[in-house]
Design a protein around this motif. Structure first.
Motif, PDB file in Angstrom:
ATOM      1  N   PRO A   1       0.822  -1.216   0.000  1.00 51.39           N
ATOM      2  CA  PRO A   1       0.000   0.000   0.000  1.00 51.39           C
ATOM      3  C   PRO A   1       0.856   1.266   0.000  1.00 51.39           C
ATOM      4  CG  PRO A   1      -0.819  -1.580   1.605  1.00 51.39           C
ATOM      5  CD  PRO A   1       0.491  -2.107   1.124  1.00 51.39           C
ATOM      6  N   VAL A   2       0.566   2.159  -0.925  1.00 51.79           N
ATOM      7  CA  VAL A   2       1.280   3.435  -0.973  1.00 51.79           C
ATOM      8  C   VAL A   2       0.734   4.372   0.092  1.00 51.79           C
ATOM      9  CG1 VAL A   2       1.763   5.482  -2.384  1.00 51.79           C
ATOM     10  CG2 VAL A   2       1.832   3.204  -3.422  1.00 51.79           C
ATOM     11  N   GLY A   3      -0.585   4.387   0.250  1.00 55.46           N
ATOM     12  CA  GLY A   3      -1.210   5.186   1.293  1.00 55.46           C
ATOM     13  C   GLY A   3      -1.489   4.319   2.506  1.00 55.46           C
ATOM     14  N   SER A   4      -2.681   4.472   3.070  1.00 53.27           N
ATOM     15  CA  SER A   4      -3.063   3.664   4.225  1.00 53.27           C
ATOM     16  C   SER A   4      -3.560   2.293   3.776  1.00 53.27           C
ATOM     17  CB  SER A   4      -4.171   4.372   5.016  1.00 53.27           C
ATOM     18  OG  SER A   4      -5.359   4.451   4.240  1.00 53.27           O
ATOM     19  N   ASN A   5      -3.538   1.352   4.716  1.00 54.43           N
ATOM     20  CA  ASN A   5      -4.067   0.023   4.418  1.00 54.43           C
ATOM     21  C   ASN A   5      -5.546   0.076   4.069  1.00 54.43           C
ATOM     22  OD1 ASN A   5      -1.594  -1.155   4.877  1.00 54.43           O
ATOM     23  ND2 ASN A   5      -2.093  -1.893   6.934  1.00 54.43           N
ATOM     24  N   CYS A   6      -6.273   0.949   4.751  1.00 55.52           N
ATOM     25  CA  CYS A   6      -7.711   1.079   4.504  1.00 55.52           C
ATOM     26  C   CYS A   6      -7.980   1.562   3.080  1.00 55.52           C
ATOM     27  CB  CYS A   6      -8.320   2.032   5.517  1.00 55.52           C
ATOM     28  SG  CYS A   6     -10.109   2.224   5.370  1.00 55.52           S
ATOM     29  N   GLN A   7      -7.203   2.516   2.618  1.00 54.58           N
ATOM     30  CA  GLN A   7      -7.371   3.039   1.261  1.00 54.58           C
ATOM     31  C   GLN A   7      -7.136   1.944   0.226  1.00 54.58           C
ATOM     32  OE1 GLN A   7      -4.359   5.840  -0.012  1.00 54.58           O
ATOM     33  NE2 GLN A   7      -5.805   6.962  -1.312  1.00 54.58           N
ATOM     34  N   SER A   8      -6.070   1.196   0.401  1.00 54.40           N
ATOM     35  CA  SER A   8      -5.777   0.105  -0.537  1.00 54.40           C
ATOM     36  C   SER A   8      -6.810  -1.005  -0.446  1.00 54.40           C
ATOM     37  CB  SER A   8      -4.375  -0.461  -0.264  1.00 54.40           C
ATOM     38  OG  SER A   8      -3.381   0.483  -0.579  1.00 54.40           O
ATOM     39  N   LEU A   9      -7.306  -1.277   0.770  1.00 56.17           N
ATOM     40  CA  LEU A   9      -8.320  -2.312   0.946  1.00 56.17           C
ATOM     41  C   LEU A   9      -9.586  -1.968   0.173  1.00 56.17           C
ATOM     42  CD1 LEU A   9      -9.322  -4.903   2.341  1.00 56.17           C
ATOM     43  CD2 LEU A   9     -10.075  -3.459   4.255  1.00 56.17           C
ATOM     44  N   VAL A  10     -10.025  -0.714   0.288  1.00 54.86           N
ATOM     45  CA  VAL A  10     -11.226  -0.284  -0.428  1.00 54.86           C
ATOM     46  C   VAL A  10     -11.019  -0.406  -1.930  1.00 54.86           C
ATOM     47  CG1 VAL A  10     -12.718   1.681  -0.947  1.00 54.86           C
ATOM     48  CG2 VAL A  10     -12.019   1.236   1.411  1.00 54.86           C
ATOM     49  N   LEU A  11      -9.857   0.017  -2.412  1.00 54.36           N
ATOM     50  CA  LEU A  11      -9.578  -0.070  -3.849  1.00 54.36           C
ATOM     51  C   LEU A  11      -9.559  -1.517  -4.328  1.00 54.36           C
ATOM     52  CD1 LEU A  11      -6.847   2.659  -4.474  1.00 54.36           C
ATOM     53  CD2 LEU A  11      -9.135   2.554  -5.470  1.00 54.36           C
ATOM     54  N   GLU A  12      -8.949  -2.396  -3.547  1.00 52.16           N
ATOM     55  CA  GLU A  12      -8.885  -3.807  -3.932  1.00 52.16           C
ATOM     56  C   GLU A  12     -10.279  -4.425  -3.971  1.00 52.16           C
ATOM     57  OE1 GLU A  12      -6.361  -5.786  -4.992  1.00 52.16           O
ATOM     58  OE2 GLU A  12      -5.166  -3.952  -5.057  1.00 52.16           O
ATOM     59  N   ILE A  13     -11.129  -4.040  -3.036  1.00 52.52           N
ATOM     60  CA  ILE A  13     -12.500  -4.549  -3.039  1.00 52.52           C
ATOM     61  C   ILE A  13     -13.242  -4.071  -4.280  1.00 52.52           C
ATOM     62  CG2 ILE A  13     -14.739  -4.400  -1.881  1.00 52.52           C
ATOM     63  CD1 ILE A  13     -13.240  -4.352   0.792  1.00 52.52           C
ATOM     64  N   VAL A  14     -13.092  -2.787  -4.603  1.00 54.42           N
ATOM     65  CA  VAL A  14     -13.818  -2.214  -5.734  1.00 54.42           C
ATOM     66  C   VAL A  14     -13.364  -2.821  -7.060  1.00 54.42           C
ATOM     67  CG1 VAL A  14     -14.224  -0.104  -7.054  1.00 54.42           C
ATOM     68  CG2 VAL A  14     -14.326  -0.039  -4.569  1.00 54.42           C
ATOM     69  N   ILE A  15     -12.063  -2.899  -7.288  1.00 53.57           N
ATOM     70  CA  ILE A  15     -11.580  -3.408  -8.584  1.00 53.57           C
ATOM     71  C   ILE A  15     -11.796  -4.916  -8.705  1.00 53.57           C
ATOM     72  CG2 ILE A  15      -9.945  -1.529  -8.906  1.00 53.57           C
ATOM     73  CD1 ILE A  15      -7.706  -3.325  -7.991  1.00 53.57           C
ATOM     74  N   SER A  16     -11.748  -5.632  -7.579  1.00 53.29           N
ATOM     75  CA  SER A  16     -12.043  -7.072  -7.622  1.00 53.29           C
ATOM     76  C   SER A  16     -13.529  -7.305  -7.867  1.00 53.29           C
ATOM     77  CB  SER A  16     -11.614  -7.748  -6.316  1.00 53.29           C
ATOM     78  OG  SER A  16     -10.225  -7.613  -6.108  1.00 53.29           O
ATOM     79  N   PHE A  17     -14.355  -6.420  -7.327  1.00 56.84           N
ATOM     80  CA  PHE A  17     -15.796  -6.461  -7.600  1.00 56.84           C
ATOM     81  C   PHE A  17     -16.025  -6.347  -9.107  1.00 56.84           C
ATOM     82  CE2 PHE A  17     -19.852  -4.597  -8.512  1.00 56.84           C
ATOM     83  CZ  PHE A  17     -20.732  -5.035  -7.544  1.00 56.84           C
ATOM     84  N   LEU A  18     -15.402  -5.353  -9.727  1.00 50.87           N
ATOM     85  CA  LEU A  18     -15.571  -5.155 -11.167  1.00 50.87           C
ATOM     86  C   LEU A  18     -15.087  -6.369 -11.951  1.00 50.87           C
ATOM     87  CD1 LEU A  18     -16.241  -3.481 -13.658  1.00 50.87           C
ATOM     88  CD2 LEU A  18     -13.990  -2.386 -13.430  1.00 50.87           C
ATOM     89  N   LEU A  19     -13.938  -6.925 -11.550  1.00 53.01           N
ATOM     90  CA  LEU A  19     -13.378  -8.069 -12.262  1.00 53.01           C
ATOM     91  C   LEU A  19     -14.329  -9.257 -12.245  1.00 53.01           C
ATOM     92  CD1 LEU A  19     -11.020  -9.437 -13.721  1.00 53.01           C
ATOM     93  CD2 LEU A  19     -10.064 -10.019 -11.471  1.00 53.01           C
ATOM     94  N   LEU A  20     -14.858  -9.616 -11.078  1.00 52.89           N
ATOM     95  CA  LEU A  20     -15.747 -10.776 -11.001  1.00 52.89           C
ATOM     96  C   LEU A  20     -17.115 -10.470 -11.572  1.00 52.89           C
ATOM     97  CD1 LEU A  20     -15.405 -13.712  -9.997  1.00 52.89           C
ATOM     98  CD2 LEU A  20     -13.491 -12.174  -9.551  1.00 52.89           C
ATOM     99  N   PHE A  21     -17.536  -9.223 -11.512  1.00 59.75           N
ATOM    100  CA  PHE A  21     -18.792  -8.848 -12.151  1.00 59.75           C
ATOM    101  C   PHE A  21     -18.695  -9.092 -13.653  1.00 59.75           C
ATOM    102  CE2 PHE A  21     -21.833  -5.898 -14.049  1.00 59.75           C
ATOM    103  CZ  PHE A  21     -22.956  -6.081 -13.270  1.00 59.75           C
TER     104      PHE A  21
END
Length: 268
Positions: free
Chosen positions: A147-167
């Motif tokens: 994570p470049v920023g906070s863990n929370c920021q990266s966690l949210v991004l990973e959830i969002v982009i993984s959501f798009l991928l599986l969608f």
């Protein structure tokens, strides 16, 4: 003295061979051969996905000749290439989050999940080891995800982009109405776009194996949990969302009761 016939000898030989196969070699079973082929395909596919994708990262950091858009294109292209290469053999998961999600939504047998995950982690670790041997990977040239920023920021991004991928995967890969031949291209383009948006912040892993392999080889575990939890949560949510909007003629109470909601079976 008992008379030994040819038939008797053949019968005894067959029994002995069957017992030997049961003890020493399970490869005589067609189902075992099939799963072995799938696991080999997953190891090879994951290996080259990580080798090419992470390779572009380390080459760019050391030599500066790839550029960030080039890294995005490399990730998209290698996933697309490997989907068309071994997708018909193993399903081209290359990602524990995909495997777990498919099992939850009854599109993959639960008993094969641990085997697939081990194969994917093996491919990632082997590819990461290869890159570590070929290149002088300093801490500044680390090709894993941190994570470049906070863990929370990266966690949210990973959830969002993984959501798009599986969608997207659920749409092009599990819906009979979709154009299945374009599945590899669409999936590769989705990964390209996700890396382009989230890459500078979280590394755009979307794949626990992609992050675990480099971490194990280079012993960099900072924020690793983000890349295990985030992709799995996002992947399950993405598949759930697609199944929620999948066309059906059944009322919701019957859909849930029959289990078609999880299987994603269209009634049309």
């Amino acid at each position: 003295m008992a008379r030994i016939t040819v038939d008797h000898v053949e019968e005894e030989f067959t029994k002995t061979t069957d017992k030997t196969n049961c003890v020493f070699g399970l490869c005589s079973s067609p189902s075992t051969v099939t799963i072995t082929q799938k696991l080999i395909a997953e190891v090879i596919g994951t290996y080259f996905v990580i080798f090419a994708g992470c390779g572009s990262v380390v080459v760019n950091k050391i030599y500066g000749s790839v550029t960030f858009p080039g890294i995005c294109v490399t990730w998209g292209l290698i996933v697309m290439v490997m989907i068309y290469s071994v997708g018909h053999i193993s399903g081209a998961h290359f990602n524990p989050a995909v495997t777990i999600t498919f099992a939850i939504f009854r599109r993959f047998p639960y008993k094969q999940v641990p085997l697939y995950i081990v194969a994917q982690l093996m491919g990632s670790i082997l590819a990461s080891g290869t890159l570590a041997l070929v290149f002088d990977v300093t801490p500044n040239a680390y090709f894993g995800t941190v994570p470049v920023g906070s863990n929370c920021q990266s966690l949210v991004l990973e959830i969002v982009i993984s959501f798009l991928l599986l969608f997207v995967i659920s749409g092009v890969g599990t819906d009979d109405r979709a154009t299945g031949e374009l599945g590899g291209i669409v999936t590769g383009m989705t990964i390209l776009l996700n890396v382009l948006v989230a890459g500078p912040i979280s590394g755009a892993s979307m794949n626990p194996a992609r992050s675990i392999g480099p971490a194990v080889v280079k012993h960099v575990y900072k924020g690793l949990w983000v890349y295990v939890v985030g992709p799995i949560i996002g992947a399950i949510a993405g598949a759930f969302a697609y199944n929620l909007i999948r066309s059906t003629d059944m009322p919701l109470k019957d859909l849930v009761r029959s289990g078609s909601f999880l299987r994603g079976t269209s009634a049309n």
